[in-house]
Design a protein around this motif. Structure first.
Motif, PDB file in Angstrom:
ATOM      1  N   VAL A   1       0.839  -1.201   0.000  1.00  0.00           N
ATOM      2  CA  VAL A   1       0.000   0.000   0.000  1.00  0.00           C
ATOM      3  C   VAL A   1       0.873   1.251   0.000  1.00  0.00           C
ATOM      4  O   VAL A   1       0.611   2.210  -0.740  1.00  0.00           O
ATOM      5  CB  VAL A   1      -0.946   0.008   1.217  1.00  0.00           C
ATOM      6  CG1 VAL A   1      -1.650   1.357   1.335  1.00  0.00           C
ATOM      7  CG2 VAL A   1      -1.970  -1.105   1.089  1.00  0.00           C
TER       8      VAL A   1
ATOM      9  N   LEU B   1      -7.463  -1.024  -6.874  1.00  0.00           N
ATOM     10  CA  LEU B   1      -8.511  -1.060  -5.851  1.00  0.00           C
ATOM     11  C   LEU B   1      -8.956  -2.486  -5.502  1.00  0.00           C
ATOM     12  O   LEU B   1      -9.225  -2.768  -4.334  1.00  0.00           O
ATOM     13  CB  LEU B   1      -9.708  -0.229  -6.298  1.00  0.00           C
ATOM     14  CG  LEU B   1      -9.519   1.294  -6.236  1.00  0.00           C
ATOM     15  CD1 LEU B   1     -10.823   1.993  -6.535  1.00  0.00           C
ATOM     16  CD2 LEU B   1      -8.975   1.715  -4.875  1.00  0.00           C
TER      17      LEU B   1
ATOM     18  N   GLY C   1      -6.949  -3.553  -2.883  1.00  0.00           N
ATOM     19  CA  GLY C   1      -7.325  -2.935  -1.614  1.00  0.00           C
ATOM     20  C   GLY C   1      -8.434  -3.726  -0.933  1.00  0.00           C
ATOM     21  O   GLY C   1      -8.447  -3.862   0.296  1.00  0.00           O
TER      22      GLY C   1
ATOM     23  N   PHE D   1      -8.390   4.211  -1.035  1.00  0.00           N
ATOM     24  CA  PHE D   1      -7.927   2.928  -0.526  1.00  0.00           C
ATOM     25  C   PHE D   1      -8.750   2.500   0.684  1.00  0.00           C
ATOM     26  O   PHE D   1      -9.066   1.319   0.861  1.00  0.00           O
ATOM     27  CB  PHE D   1      -6.453   3.012  -0.147  1.00  0.00           C
ATOM     28  CG  PHE D   1      -5.535   2.339  -1.123  1.00  0.00           C
ATOM     29  CD1 PHE D   1      -4.786   3.070  -2.024  1.00  0.00           C
ATOM     30  CD2 PHE D   1      -5.440   0.956  -1.144  1.00  0.00           C
ATOM     31  CE1 PHE D   1      -3.947   2.442  -2.937  1.00  0.00           C
ATOM     32  CE2 PHE D   1      -4.599   0.319  -2.038  1.00  0.00           C
ATOM     33  CZ  PHE D   1      -3.850   1.062  -2.945  1.00  0.00           C
TER      34      PHE D   1
END
Length: 238
Positions: A16, A36, A39, A175
């Motif tokens: 990240v 994403l 994420g 995020f």
């Protein structure tokens, strides 16, 4: 298993941080949006690590009479509160997060508040069960989800703090939303398993001639005692 999850969580932090660092450099929103799904996976995996009130959530769903759909709303309320609180703390720089060695990212005051409120819910559940009343208030479950989620997510705190430090707070927020979806998926699975366990327990006891009302009363009392025990343990550990 737990050690493997912690190792994976460490990889999540590094990955990240790298994506946010790259976005801060080139500002490529398409590249950010492309990761994403990662994420979401990060959030789901992070929710498997100790914490996130999974046990308390499962206990409440098992001891209450909420249906699966209502239980999923409880898990969604927990996920939303868990992530949103971390975002607010980072954005507003609220001084509620510990930086002491061994407890970085924790919020002891909020943890105590969360467990204390759930302890009161436990008292209420026992009182209600002993009186033979199993009716639930319309938004009781969602309120329990909010109480259980009052502990901020450390991964979201890290992401938001890192993004703000790099001057890209909106990237951190994106995020955070993706991770919230991942956390909600994991907690939703916990709810589904708890509902199946409750139904299975009732079916087993029913085969031995136990009254369904008595089973519901027993489950609710046990859940109430569990919630009270979690609250007492939190305050003794403080």
């Amino acid at each position: 298993m737990i050690q493997a999850l912690f190792e994976y969580q460490r990889e999540i932090y590094l990955a990240v941080a790298q994506h946010l660092k790259s976005f801060a450099t080139d500002g490529n929103w398409l590249a950010l949006l492309a990761v994403l799904p990662m994420g979401i996976v990060f959030g789901a995996a992070h929710a498997l690590t100790p914490g996130h009130s999974k046990t308390l959530l499962a206990a409440y769903i098992t001891g209450s009479q909420v249906k699966l759909s209502r239980g999923l709303l409880v898990s969604l309320a927990l996920s939303l509160t868990h992530i949103s609180l971390a975002v607010l703390i980072a954005v507003l720089a609220l001084p509620v997060v510990s930086i002491a060695l061994g407890s970085v990212g924790r919020a002891p005051a909020l943890e105590a508040l969360s467990r204390g409120l759930l302890g009161l819910v436990g008292v209420w559940m026992i009182w209600r069960a002993l009186r033979g009343r199993h009716q639930h208030h319309t938004h009781e479950g969602e309120a329990v989800g909010v109480m259980a989620g009052l502990i901020p997510c450390p991964l979201t705190l890290f992401v938001m703090t890192f993004a703000i430090a790099r001057g890209v707070p909106w990237a951190g927020l994106v995020f955070a939303v993706a991770m919230m979806a991942g956390v909600a998926i994991t907690l939703g699975i916990v709810v589904a398993l708890a509902v199946l366990f409750r139904k299975g327990s009732v079916a087993i006891f029913d085969r031995f001639g136990s009254n369904a009302a008595r089973i519901s009363t027993l489950l609710e009392i046990v859940t109430g005692l569990f919630l009270i025990g979690a609250a007492v343990r939190q305050f003794l550990a403080a």
